[in-house]
Design a protein around this motif. Structure first.
Motif, PDB file in Angstrom:
ATOM      1  N   LEU A  31       0.847  -1.197   0.000  1.00 19.15           N
ATOM      2  CA  LEU A  31       0.000   0.000   0.000  1.00 19.15           C
ATOM      3  C   LEU A  31       0.885   1.250   0.000  1.00 19.15           C
ATOM      4  N   PHE A  32       0.492   2.304  -0.728  1.00 20.75           N
ATOM      5  CA  PHE A  32       1.200   3.586  -0.550  1.00 20.75           C
ATOM      6  C   PHE A  32       0.204   4.739  -0.657  1.00 20.75           C
ATOM      7  N   GLY A  33       0.600   5.897  -0.122  1.00 24.22           N
ATOM      8  CA  GLY A  33      -0.265   7.078  -0.208  1.00 24.22           C
ATOM      9  C   GLY A  33      -1.452   7.011   0.732  1.00 24.22           C
ATOM     10  N   LYS A  34      -2.430   7.872   0.437  1.00 26.08           N
ATOM     11  CA  LYS A  34      -3.593   7.992   1.335  1.00 26.08           C
ATOM     12  C   LYS A  34      -4.688   6.993   0.967  1.00 26.08           C
ATOM     13  N   ARG A  35      -5.636   6.813   1.912  1.00 18.87           N
ATOM     14  CA  ARG A  35      -6.851   6.049   1.606  1.00 18.87           C
ATOM     15  C   ARG A  35      -8.020   7.016   1.610  1.00 18.87           C
ATOM     16  N   GLY A  36      -9.081   6.683   0.867  1.00 14.61           N
ATOM     17  CA  GLY A  36     -10.264   7.556   0.872  1.00 14.61           C
ATOM     18  C   GLY A  36     -11.537   6.742   0.910  1.00 14.61           C
ATOM     19  N   GLY A  37     -12.634   7.360   1.328  1.00 12.86           N
ATOM     20  CA  GLY A  37     -13.945   6.690   1.350  1.00 12.86           C
ATOM     21  C   GLY A  37     -14.987   7.610   0.739  1.00 12.86           C
ATOM     22  N   PHE A  38     -15.737   7.122  -0.256  1.00  9.97           N
ATOM     23  CA  PHE A  38     -16.738   7.946  -0.944  1.00  9.97           C
ATOM     24  C   PHE A  38     -18.096   7.246  -0.901  1.00  9.97           C
ATOM     25  N   PRO A  39     -19.036   7.733  -0.042  1.00 11.09           N
ATOM     26  CA  PRO A  39     -20.378   7.137  -0.028  1.00 11.09           C
ATOM     27  C   PRO A  39     -20.995   7.259  -1.423  1.00 11.09           C
ATOM     28  N   ILE A  40     -21.700   6.223  -1.861  1.00  7.83           N
ATOM     29  CA  ILE A  40     -22.193   6.200  -3.245  1.00  7.83           C
ATOM     30  C   ILE A  40     -23.638   6.669  -3.323  1.00  7.83           C
ATOM     31  N   SER A  41     -23.874   7.611  -4.207  1.00  2.00           N
ATOM     32  CA  SER A  41     -25.230   8.113  -4.414  1.00  2.00           C
ATOM     33  C   SER A  41     -25.394   8.518  -5.871  1.00  2.00           C
ATOM     34  N   ALA A  42     -26.631   8.823  -6.227  1.00  7.45           N
ATOM     35  CA  ALA A  42     -26.904   9.275  -7.602  1.00  7.45           C
ATOM     36  C   ALA A  42     -27.854  10.458  -7.529  1.00  7.45           C
ATOM     37  N   MET A  43     -27.848  11.294  -8.553  1.00 11.69           N
ATOM     38  CA  MET A  43     -28.681  12.497  -8.541  1.00 11.69           C
ATOM     39  C   MET A  43     -28.945  12.937  -9.981  1.00 11.69           C
ATOM     40  N   LEU A  44     -30.158  13.454 -10.191  1.00 12.54           N
ATOM     41  CA  LEU A  44     -30.474  14.040 -11.500  1.00 12.54           C
ATOM     42  C   LEU A  44     -31.304  15.285 -11.272  1.00 12.54           C
ATOM     43  N   SER A  45     -30.876  16.413 -11.833  1.00 12.04           N
ATOM     44  CA  SER A  45     -31.673  17.632 -11.661  1.00 12.04           C
ATOM     45  C   SER A  45     -32.682  17.739 -12.807  1.00 12.04           C
ATOM     46  N   ASP A  46     -33.834  18.382 -12.506  1.00 10.81           N
ATOM     47  CA  ASP A  46     -34.929  18.469 -13.476  1.00 10.81           C
ATOM     48  C   ASP A  46     -34.519  19.251 -14.710  1.00 10.81           C
ATOM     49  N   HIS A  47     -33.705  20.285 -14.513  1.00 10.89           N
ATOM     50  CA  HIS A  47     -33.204  21.090 -15.635  1.00 10.89           C
ATOM     51  C   HIS A  47     -31.723  21.330 -15.413  1.00 10.89           C
ATOM     52  N   PHE A  48     -31.023  21.577 -16.510  1.00 14.73           N
ATOM     53  CA  PHE A  48     -29.596  21.897 -16.399  1.00 14.73           C
ATOM     54  C   PHE A  48     -29.388  23.408 -16.575  1.00 14.73           C
ATOM     55  N   TYR A  49     -30.446  24.206 -16.478  1.00 13.56           N
ATOM     56  CA  TYR A  49     -30.332  25.658 -16.630  1.00 13.56           C
ATOM     57  C   TYR A  49     -31.497  26.338 -15.940  1.00 13.56           C
TER      58      TYR A  49
END
Ligand SMILES: Cc1cc2nc3c(=O)[nH]c(=O)nc-3n(C[C@H](O)[C@H](O)[C@H](O)COP(=O)(O)OP(=O)(O)OC[C@H]3O[C@@H](n4cnc5c(N)ncnc54)[C@H](O)[C@@H]3O)c2cc1C
Length: 415
Positions: free
Chosen positions: A268-286
């Motif tokens: 192992l080298f360097g840092k470890r990370g943890g990313f909770p998994i989710s999803a998202m969609l906005s109704d409009h992009f503007y």
């Protein structure tokens, strides 16, 4: 009167916001980028806060080249030639079922290149420093935004204010820009967390990226320069928390169990990370005077290396519309332009989100039936090359064609 006046102001200096600023600045559009992160030029990649790497497909690399932000990445970029999918034996089955997608079957070039996120950030920041039309405010937060007749006026954490006809929300999943503009979104989470880390190993990875399907989610080894790989280990959140709290030796033991001897001895080298998994969609992009890009507009589970590649397609499409509009001396906040951006991006985004969601649920399921279906599917793909080629091509292109800034078109500077 605001302290900063620009044609476009971008909130959020993630990789998407930085790339858009580079594209607009290359075209000579006056741009302000409000970036919460420090520059961190001197940090080695393994010590950087973001310890992830990104598998960039060729189209994304073409965009970075057009923005003048690929040269410095090359020394750290590792070719991804083969994608190996492994369906692990369930219960008493003896053999795992693995299928290789080899880019050499369809192209002369690899699927893409894997680059540490921190290197990409450093190269993009250096590029922005060399673009006279870009003001890059690092370690600065957008505190408040208020709609005025001339666009949004922003209050910044450096006690200054800024105004532009067009504001771009590139401020990630919890986008304050999206919320303030009243754009609705739907989001959902998965009971999974992605653990990330780097390893050195005694055997060569031979430019093969290996995604092994465990019941809790995929465990992916992505080749890096030399005998190194980055890991995205999707695990049940309860267990991920436990593993992330372990000391290096115990964590390495768990990791080695997952790697199953593929890369010889592992350190192992360097840092470890943890990313909770989710999803998202906005109704409009503007909305009036505002466009959303990348994770401010949509977020996917990290499966099949899609997220940033999808976001860079937002960048390419929006940059091209704005650059053409600027050349024609027309308003950059034109609502018809913003609607066109939304129309151009929606199908690609929704189809990728649906595919990533389906794939994540399908790949992270221990039901005997689904396990069998996965085995049959992988065998079919392995034995029927047209299907395999089709799948490889669809992963590398958008169903609606490739934006021209991703097809080798250069960005012309507006005089
Ligand atoms: C484990 C993992 C592995 C991945 N691997 C890949 C891969 O191989 N290939 C791929 O294509 N994608 C991959 N992705 C997805 C990719 O990392 C994301 O899509 C990408 O990082 C999102 O970039 P972004 O700029 O939209 O958002 P972010 O990176 O979240 O950037 C948003 C920025 O806005 C800033 N911000 C927020 N609010 C404010 C404010 N008020 N004022 C100023 N700044 C603000 C934040 O500090 C942040 O810097 C992966 C994701 C994960 C979790």
């Amino acid at each position: 009167m605001a302290d900063y006046t620009s044609q476009v102001q971008i909130v959020g200096g993630g990789l998407a916001g930085l790339s858009l600023a580079a594209a607009l600045g290359t075209a000579g559009i006056k741009t302000l980028l409000i970036d919460l992160e420090p520059e961190s030029y001197d940090t080695p990649f393994e010590e950087a806060k973001d310890n992830r790497t990104t598998a960039l497909i060729q189209n994304s690399i073409n965009l970075l080249k057009a923005c003048g932000a690929w040269d410095g990445c090359e020394d750290y970029a590792t070719a991804l030639t083969v994608m190996r999918i492994v369906n692990l034996p369930r219960g008493q089955q003896k053999h795992s079922n693995s299928t290789d997608f080899d880019s050499r079957e369809i192209e002369n070039s690899p699927f893409g290149f894997n680059v540490p996120n921190s290197v990409l950030r450093r190269v993009l920041c250096t590029r922005l420093n060399n673009l006279p039309e870009v003001t890059h405010l690092t370690s600065t937060k957008m505190e408040k935004m208020a709609q005025t007749s001339e666009g949004y006026q922003l209050t910044l954490s450096n006690d200054k204010s800024s105004i532009a006809a067009l504001t771009i929300g590139a401020d990630g999943k919890n986008s304050a820009c999206r919320k303030t503009a009243g754009i609705k979104s739907m989001s959902w989470s998965y009971p999974q967390t992605a653990i990330t880390c780097y390893i050195e190993h005694s055997k060569s990875h031979q430019n093969v990226s290996t995604e092994t399907h465990y019941p809790a989610g995929p465990f992916t080894l992505v080749p890096m320069m030399g005998k190194r790989s980055s890991i995205v280990w999707v695990e049940e959140t309860r267990l991920a928390k436990k593993y992330l709290a372990l000391g290096d030796d115990e964590f390495s033991e768990e990791l080695i169990n997952k790697i199953k001897g593929r890369l010889g001895s592992v350190k192992l080298f360097g840092k470890r990370g943890g990313f909770p998994i989710s999803a998202m969609l906005s109704d409009h992009f503007y909305s009036p005077n505002l466009a959303l890009i990348a994770e401010a507009a949509h977020a996917l589970p990290p499966i099949a290396a899609q997220g940033l590649n999808l976001s860079l397609r937002d960048v390419a499409v929006l940059a091209e519309l704005l650059i053409d509009q600027n050349k024609a001396d027309k308003a950059l906040n034109d609502i018809e332009l913003l609607k066109e951006y939304d129309r151009a991006r929606r199908f690609d985004v929704v189809s990728r989100l649906a595919a990533a969601d389906g794939l994540n649920r399908f790949a992270s399921n221990d039901s005997a039936i689904l396990h069998k279906v996965r085995d049959i599917g992988l065998s079919a793909v392995r034995n029927f090359s047209p299907l395999r080629h089709l799948m490889m091509k669809s992963g590398m292109t958008s169903p609606l064609g490739t934006p021209s800034l991703m097809s080798g078109k250069e960005i012309e500077r507006n005089q």
